[in-house]
Design an enzyme around this catalytic site. Structure first.
Site, PDB file in Angstrom:
ATOM      1  N   ASP A 155     -16.207  29.509  24.513  1.00 32.16           N
ATOM      2  CA  ASP A 155     -15.680  29.575  25.879  1.00 32.16           C
ATOM      3  C   ASP A 155     -16.834  29.687  26.884  1.00 32.16           C
ATOM      4  OD1 ASP A 155     -14.135  30.036  28.100  1.00 32.16           O
ATOM      5  OD2 ASP A 155     -12.983  31.682  27.220  1.00 32.16           O
ATOM      6  N   GLY A 205     -11.791  21.781  30.890  1.00 30.81           N
ATOM      7  CA  GLY A 205     -11.676  20.358  31.196  1.00 30.81           C
ATOM      8  C   GLY A 205     -12.713  19.856  32.189  1.00 30.81           C
ATOM      9  N   ASP A 226      -6.456  27.983  32.525  1.00 31.85           N
ATOM     10  CA  ASP A 226      -5.620  28.773  31.614  1.00 31.85           C
ATOM     11  C   ASP A 226      -4.119  28.588  31.869  1.00 31.85           C
ATOM     12  OD1 ASP A 226      -8.075  29.689  30.859  1.00 31.85           O
ATOM     13  OD2 ASP A 226      -7.585  31.811  31.052  1.00 31.85           O
TER      14      ASP A 226
HETATM   15  C1  GLA Z   1     -10.764  32.298  29.211  1.00 35.20           C
HETATM   16  C2  GLA Z   1     -10.032  31.344  28.289  1.00 35.20           C
HETATM   17  C3  GLA Z   1      -8.796  32.033  27.728  1.00 35.20           C
HETATM   18  C4  GLA Z   1      -9.202  33.289  26.976  1.00 35.20           C
HETATM   19  C5  GLA Z   1     -10.011  34.214  27.898  1.00 35.20           C
HETATM   20  C6  GLA Z   1     -10.614  35.385  27.122  1.00 35.20           C
HETATM   21  O1  GLA Z   1     -10.026  32.603  30.355  1.00 35.20           O
HETATM   22  O2  GLA Z   1      -9.690  30.166  28.956  1.00 35.20           O
HETATM   23  O3  GLA Z   1      -8.096  31.157  26.864  1.00 35.20           O
HETATM   24  O4  GLA Z   1      -9.954  32.939  25.850  1.00 35.20           O
HETATM   25  O5  GLA Z   1     -11.080  33.505  28.512  1.00 35.20           O
HETATM   26  O6  GLA Z   1     -11.415  36.203  27.900  1.00 35.20           O
END
Ligand code: GLA
Length: 405
Positions: A155, A205, A226
């Site tokens: 991430d 994305g 998200d």
């Molecule tokens: C981001 C990701 C989520 C999740 C959080 C965790 O927002 O997009 O899917 O993994 O981090 O902190």
């Protein structure tokens, strides 16, 4: 034609080759060993977020087996953010007190015939401000493999300010190269372990990951921000998938984010439509609900074998948006052996304004009456051109035609 990744990562190599008069070599990637169909499983974030513990993961693994989800194809049990502790003086990352023994947890999950996923960031910190992998990529990948990890969600988060904006403050293209290189680095580190580990890119994305992620070994990549457990979020994400069908295929999938089925205040129709469309989109099916308290109607949605068969169809063709009438959208997807799946959804909140809807078979490439199966009622029906269809607000008619004419 050069791929976008090789041209982005090998700018200097490309110019050297052009001087020599030859094409730039295409990056060699081994045939994908994992994610030949969209990964299925469960992830801790959408329900537990930062509260997830070792016990929650074990309980969820138990539930995946006892509810029949495992038999329906859910295999990955993925720990999201907040498992991380501190690094010691040798740089080894330890778990925090919520996860006393990751190897033991992996052994437990594996003993159920399931696989374990984990989460990190290419930056110094994760999105929830826990320890990331920056500067420790090989070390972390090796540790994941030693623990028996089968899936990594990686991430972007703090990599944006800490590396991209810091090293290339005014150069967006250079920032993008730094980001791609960071994913490439972790992909190579995972490959070097020799353990098959699904690589899930999570960078919302940005910069069209569908164009460069497959080539560096990414098995899935988030296509949006998200997801949230309400209709507007699900619908907004769905709309953003319309041009992406050609990028999905065995080993590499668009990821419109994890499922919210059973979460928030989604109605039964919305849960059904969300699941139907993620199945149509060849999206990873990662449930994100509270499994020990799952209601029977939610279990029935998540374990509908006919719907899952659409998602897991070996051709791996993501659905295409075909046409709309008012607030009714029609999507279709080609399946193995010439079969076809059709989803008709009512995106409107006002039922009256969108009805009656008349199905136009010609726009779907179909000629005359078709024998189909309704996947949410398991009934065989005949589809006639121009037939009237009833679809409640935010609901779906999901159809499979075995022998389209
Ligand atoms: C981001 C990701 C989520 C999740 C959080 C965790 O927002 O997009 O899917 O993994 O981090 O902190």
């Amino acid at each position: 034609m050069h791929s976008r990744l090789s041209s982005l990562l090998a700018v200097s190599l490309t110019s050297a080759c052009l001087i020599a008069g030859g094409p730039a070599p295409k990056a060699q990637s081994a045939p994908p060993q994992v994610a030949q169909t969209p990964p299925m499983g469960w992830n801790s974030w959408n329900y537990f977020a930062g509260k997830v513990t070792d016990k929650d993961i074990r309980d969820s693994a138990d539930q995946i087996v006892s509810t029949g989800m495992k038999d329906a194809g859910y295999i990955y049990v993925n720990i999201d953010d907040t498992w991380e502790g501190q690094r010691d003086s040798s740089g080894i990352l330890h778990t925090n007190s919520k996860f006393p023994d990751m190897k033991a947890l992996a052994d437990y999950v594996h003993s159920k015939g399931l696989k374990l996923g984990i989460y990190s960031s290419p930056g110094p910190k994760t999105c929830a401000n826990f320890e990331g992998s920056l500067g420790h990529e090989e070390q972390d990948a090796k540790m994941y493999a030693e623990w028996g990890i089968d899936y990594l969600k990686y991430d972007l988060c703090s990599f944006i300010p800490a590396v991209m904006q810091k090293q290339a403050p005014h150069d967006k293209a250079a920032q993008m190269r730094l980001m791609i290189a960071a994913y490439d680095k972790m992909s190579k580190a995972l490959k070097a372990t020799g353990r098959p580990i699904v690589l899930s890119l999570c960078q919302y994305g940005w910069d069209s990951p569908w164009e460069w992620a497959p080539e560096l070994g990414g098995n899935l990549w988030r296509t949006t921000g998200d997801i949230e457990a309400h209709w507007q979020s699900i619908y907004d994400i769905l709309e953003q998938q319309k041009g992406l069908y050609s990028y999905a295929g065995p080993g590499h999938w668009n990821d419109p984010d994890m499922l919210e089925v059973g979460n928030g205040k989604l109605s039964l129709a919305e849960n059904r439509t969300h699941f139907s469309m993620w199945a149509m989109l060849a999206s990873p099916l990662l449930a994100g609900n509270d499994l020990p308290h799952m209601k029977p109607e939610i279990k029935a949605i998540l374990t509908n074998k006919d719907v899952i068969a659409i998602n897991q169809d070996p051709l791996g063709h993501q659905a295409r948006y075909i046409y709309s009438v008012g607030q009714v959208e029609v999507w279709a997807r080609d399946l193995k052996d010439g079969a076809k799946a059709i989803a008709i959804i009512n995106i409107g909140s006002d039922r009256i304004s969108t009805h009656p809807f008349h199905l136009d078979l010609k726009q779907l490439g179909l000629n005359g009456t078709q024998n189909a199966k309704e996947l949410w009622t398991a009934k065989e029906i005949q589809l006639a051109d121009n037939m009237e269809m009833e679809i409640d607000s935010h609901d779906v008619r999901l159809l499979r035609i075995e022998s389209p004419k």
